[in-house]
Design an enzyme around this catalytic site. Sequence first.
Site, PDB file in Angstrom:
ATOM      1  N   THR A 155      -3.454  79.840 -14.105  1.00  0.00           N
ATOM      2  CA  THR A 155      -2.894  78.844 -13.145  1.00  0.00           C
ATOM      3  C   THR A 155      -3.481  77.551 -13.263  1.00  0.00           C
ATOM      4  O   THR A 155      -4.600  77.370 -13.804  1.00  0.00           O
ATOM      5  CB  THR A 155      -3.363  79.318 -11.729  1.00  0.00           C
ATOM      6  OG1 THR A 155      -4.955  79.237 -11.887  1.00  0.00           O
ATOM      7  CG2 THR A 155      -3.150  80.769 -11.483  1.00  0.00           C
ATOM      8  N   HIS A 156      -2.656  76.418 -12.818  1.00  0.00           N
ATOM      9  CA  HIS A 156      -3.277  75.023 -13.320  1.00  0.00           C
ATOM     10  C   HIS A 156      -3.369  74.805 -14.666  1.00  0.00           C
ATOM     11  O   HIS A 156      -4.112  73.940 -15.170  1.00  0.00           O
ATOM     12  CB  HIS A 156      -4.632  74.665 -12.387  1.00  0.00           C
ATOM     13  CG  HIS A 156      -4.565  74.985 -11.032  1.00  0.00           C
ATOM     14  ND1 HIS A 156      -4.118  74.261  -9.893  1.00  0.00           N
ATOM     15  CD2 HIS A 156      -4.773  76.208 -10.579  1.00  0.00           C
ATOM     16  CE1 HIS A 156      -4.213  74.762  -8.786  1.00  0.00           C
ATOM     17  NE2 HIS A 156      -4.923  75.964  -9.100  1.00  0.00           N
ATOM     18  N   SER A 277       9.705  67.437 -40.423  1.00  0.00           N
ATOM     19  CA  SER A 277       9.605  66.017 -40.058  1.00  0.00           C
ATOM     20  C   SER A 277       9.915  65.540 -41.404  1.00  0.00           C
ATOM     21  O   SER A 277       9.754  65.884 -42.514  1.00  0.00           O
ATOM     22  CB  SER A 277       8.082  65.879 -39.682  1.00  0.00           C
ATOM     23  OG  SER A 277       7.793  64.328 -40.179  1.00  0.00           O
ATOM     24  N   LYS A 283       4.869  69.691 -40.696  1.00  0.00           N
ATOM     25  CA  LYS A 283       5.368  69.868 -39.551  1.00  0.00           C
ATOM     26  C   LYS A 283       6.296  70.957 -39.685  1.00  0.00           C
ATOM     27  O   LYS A 283       7.290  70.948 -40.236  1.00  0.00           O
ATOM     28  CB  LYS A 283       5.948  68.703 -38.929  1.00  0.00           C
ATOM     29  CG  LYS A 283       4.826  67.660 -38.857  1.00  0.00           C
ATOM     30  CD  LYS A 283       4.172  67.394 -37.448  1.00  0.00           C
ATOM     31  CE  LYS A 283       5.385  67.052 -36.341  1.00  0.00           C
ATOM     32  NZ  LYS A 283       4.877  66.792 -35.071  1.00  0.00           N
ATOM     33  N   GLU A 290      12.721  72.155 -27.129  1.00  0.00           N
ATOM     34  CA  GLU A 290      12.765  71.003 -26.831  1.00  0.00           C
ATOM     35  C   GLU A 290      13.767  70.474 -26.105  1.00  0.00           C
ATOM     36  O   GLU A 290      13.874  69.671 -25.018  1.00  0.00           O
ATOM     37  CB  GLU A 290      12.154  69.974 -27.859  1.00  0.00           C
ATOM     38  CG  GLU A 290      10.583  70.115 -28.156  1.00  0.00           C
ATOM     39  CD  GLU A 290      10.114  69.342 -29.489  1.00  0.00           C
ATOM     40  OE1 GLU A 290       9.396  68.223 -29.095  1.00  0.00           O
ATOM     41  OE2 GLU A 290      10.508  69.788 -30.515  1.00  0.00           O
ATOM     42  N   TYR A 317      43.208  63.946  -0.662  1.00  0.00           N
ATOM     43  CA  TYR A 317      42.853  63.817  -2.199  1.00  0.00           C
ATOM     44  C   TYR A 317      42.798  62.184  -2.092  1.00  0.00           C
ATOM     45  O   TYR A 317      43.581  61.498  -1.737  1.00  0.00           O
ATOM     46  CB  TYR A 317      43.892  64.171  -2.924  1.00  0.00           C
ATOM     47  CG  TYR A 317      43.977  63.938  -4.485  1.00  0.00           C
ATOM     48  CD1 TYR A 317      43.078  64.618  -5.311  1.00  0.00           C
ATOM     49  CD2 TYR A 317      44.464  62.523  -4.880  1.00  0.00           C
ATOM     50  CE1 TYR A 317      42.937  64.249  -6.886  1.00  0.00           C
ATOM     51  CE2 TYR A 317      44.088  62.011  -6.438  1.00  0.00           C
ATOM     52  CZ  TYR A 317      43.368  63.030  -7.003  1.00  0.00           C
ATOM     53  OH  TYR A 317      43.038  62.708  -8.587  1.00  0.00           O
ATOM     54  N   GLN A 322      39.023  62.572  -9.483  1.00  0.00           N
ATOM     55  CA  GLN A 322      39.600  62.773 -11.059  1.00  0.00           C
ATOM     56  C   GLN A 322      38.086  62.760 -11.615  1.00  0.00           C
ATOM     57  O   GLN A 322      38.017  63.635 -12.816  1.00  0.00           O
ATOM     58  CB  GLN A 322      40.357  61.678 -11.605  1.00  0.00           C
ATOM     59  CG  GLN A 322      40.929  61.851 -12.962  1.00  0.00           C
ATOM     60  CD  GLN A 322      42.090  60.987 -13.348  1.00  0.00           C
ATOM     61  OE1 GLN A 322      43.041  61.177 -12.979  1.00  0.00           O
ATOM     62  NE2 GLN A 322      41.607  59.892 -13.851  1.00  0.00           N
ATOM     63  N   LYS A 325      35.768  66.133 -13.102  1.00  0.00           N
ATOM     64  CA  LYS A 325      35.791  67.061 -14.370  1.00  0.00           C
ATOM     65  C   LYS A 325      34.869  67.046 -15.361  1.00  0.00           C
ATOM     66  O   LYS A 325      34.278  68.123 -15.802  1.00  0.00           O
ATOM     67  CB  LYS A 325      37.096  66.988 -14.783  1.00  0.00           C
ATOM     68  CG  LYS A 325      38.137  67.433 -13.931  1.00  0.00           C
ATOM     69  CD  LYS A 325      39.588  67.113 -14.437  1.00  0.00           C
ATOM     70  CE  LYS A 325      40.529  67.123 -13.252  1.00  0.00           C
ATOM     71  NZ  LYS A 325      40.397  66.203 -12.165  1.00  0.00           N
TER      72      LYS A 325
HETATM   73  N1  ARG Z   1      44.685  63.780 -12.932  1.00  0.00           N
HETATM   74  C1  ARG Z   1      44.477  64.017 -11.354  1.00  0.00           C
HETATM   75  C2  ARG Z   1      43.163  64.458 -11.141  1.00  0.00           C
HETATM   76  O1  ARG Z   1      42.470  65.030 -11.872  1.00  0.00           O
HETATM   77  C3  ARG Z   1      45.558  64.931 -10.865  1.00  0.00           C
HETATM   78  C4  ARG Z   1      45.711  64.760  -9.733  1.00  0.00           C
HETATM   79  C5  ARG Z   1      46.346  63.700  -9.294  1.00  0.00           C
HETATM   80  N2  ARG Z   1      46.977  63.437  -7.897  1.00  0.00           N
HETATM   81  C6  ARG Z   1      47.443  62.204  -7.674  1.00  0.00           C
HETATM   82  N3  ARG Z   1      47.686  62.172  -6.486  1.00  0.00           N
HETATM   83  N4  ARG Z   1      47.198  61.156  -8.198  1.00  0.00           N
HETATM   84  O2  ARG Z   1      42.632  64.186 -10.142  1.00  0.00           O
END
Ligand code: ARG
Length: 458
Positions: A155-156, A277, A283, A290, A317, A322, A325
């Site tokens: 601990t610590h 290294s 090393k 890491e 939307y 976009q 993703k």
């Molecule tokens: N490439 C767009 C996205 O990933 C798809 C949806 C586009 N929709 C729109 N109304 N422009 O969000």
Amino acid sequence: MSKLWGGRFTKQTDELVEEYTASISFDKKLAVFDIEGSKAHVRMLGTQGIIPTEEARQIGEGLDKILSRIEKGEVEYSVADEDIHMNIEHMLIDEIGPVGGKLHTGRSRNDQVATDMHLYLREKTKKLIELVETVQQAIVGQAGSNVETMIPGYTHLQRAQPISFAHHILAYFWMFERDKERLQDSLKRVNWSPLGAAALAGTTYPIDRRETAEALGFEKVYPNSLDAVSDRDFILEFLSDASILIMHISRLSEELVMWSSEEFQFVELDDAFCTGSSIMPQKKNPDVPELLRGKTGRIYGNLMGLLTLLKGLPLAYNKDMQEDKEGMFDTVETLEGALSLLAPMLETMEVNKHRTDSSVKSDYSNATDMADYLAVKGLPFREAHEIIGKIVLYAIQEEKYLLDLTLEEFKEFSELIDEDIFEKLAPDQVIAARKSEGGTGFDQVREQLKSAEEHLSF
Ligand code: ARG
């Protein structure tokens, strides 16, 4: 090249704008899911009589052809077609002619992209759960061969009490078990179908959302079309789960870095997982743990990025979305890489039992048990604590460990101390005595190991 949405426009898109707004460079990763979603949609259009079944069949076949070309790496995506959805639709029209233009009936890219991401995340989450389990298996393997290996518990980062090595490593087993459960639980919400929400308000066509949901293996449909196209909480949940998981990986990695250092020498990582290294020939660097530790930053970053992106967005939307993703892809891929390396690294790691066993003999970590020894003989624990504290101080001044003191020396501090102290305070006895449930006693650890094994599904 003319745009699929070009009707309302009199001018070409500025080239920079085209580049800037396109997502094809990254959302091409959704291709297979996009086609899966489209096939379910078009089949439903046919069964609902929204388009002739023959045309639905033709479109389905066209999509299959495109899929096999994508899988063979034969397609070239175009930035002018902006994203994966329009790229595939364009390919479809090139493939089967104007009838391909019927695919997008009763749907929008907004429900389409949300569907693709639910499908993507479902598949990846399941795969990650399996990978977490390979790490758990490696842990169980190491634990199985090290129940009686002793290491200092800290601990610590100060030596506290000796423990079983298996007990220490199994702590991570349960952390990963909860990570698995969290991911598993998130699948409930990934399994909602946004398809059929259309742009934001639903559609005038007599679509059947239950049919597409079922075809895609979703458990329910989003009951509100605005919600379906505008929330990304299912991704946030994944990124949160991922952040906790990588935090666990990072803590374990940090221990491996420490344990493999000259100072600890508790474990030896296999050469295959270390690098040298360029300047210091002696090393052997623990680069893999890491880096695993270092990857935590980007995974937390991806979570913060998406939380920030969504905050304050009006329904439904917005193009901002976009940006949801790349962080998701990055987190999935980072975790796949991390877990795939962590499992074999743990499996091939050697525990230096000589070193760990001797290290628990060269410290004062049996002091708690010495106090318990006096307490069991009737002394209030607080007083026992005080006496042992004085003994520890004395031993340090004499440059000895507790068990190196003679009975006479012990008796100077308390008449209650007898010959049996030497046996009772040996580290293996100290460990074995911790029989409370979930404790480090060897028998308890064996029980724990059994229970861990029962949690593994393959
Ligand atoms: N490439 C767009 C996205 O990933 C798809 C949806 C586009 N929709 C729109 N109304 N422009 O969000």
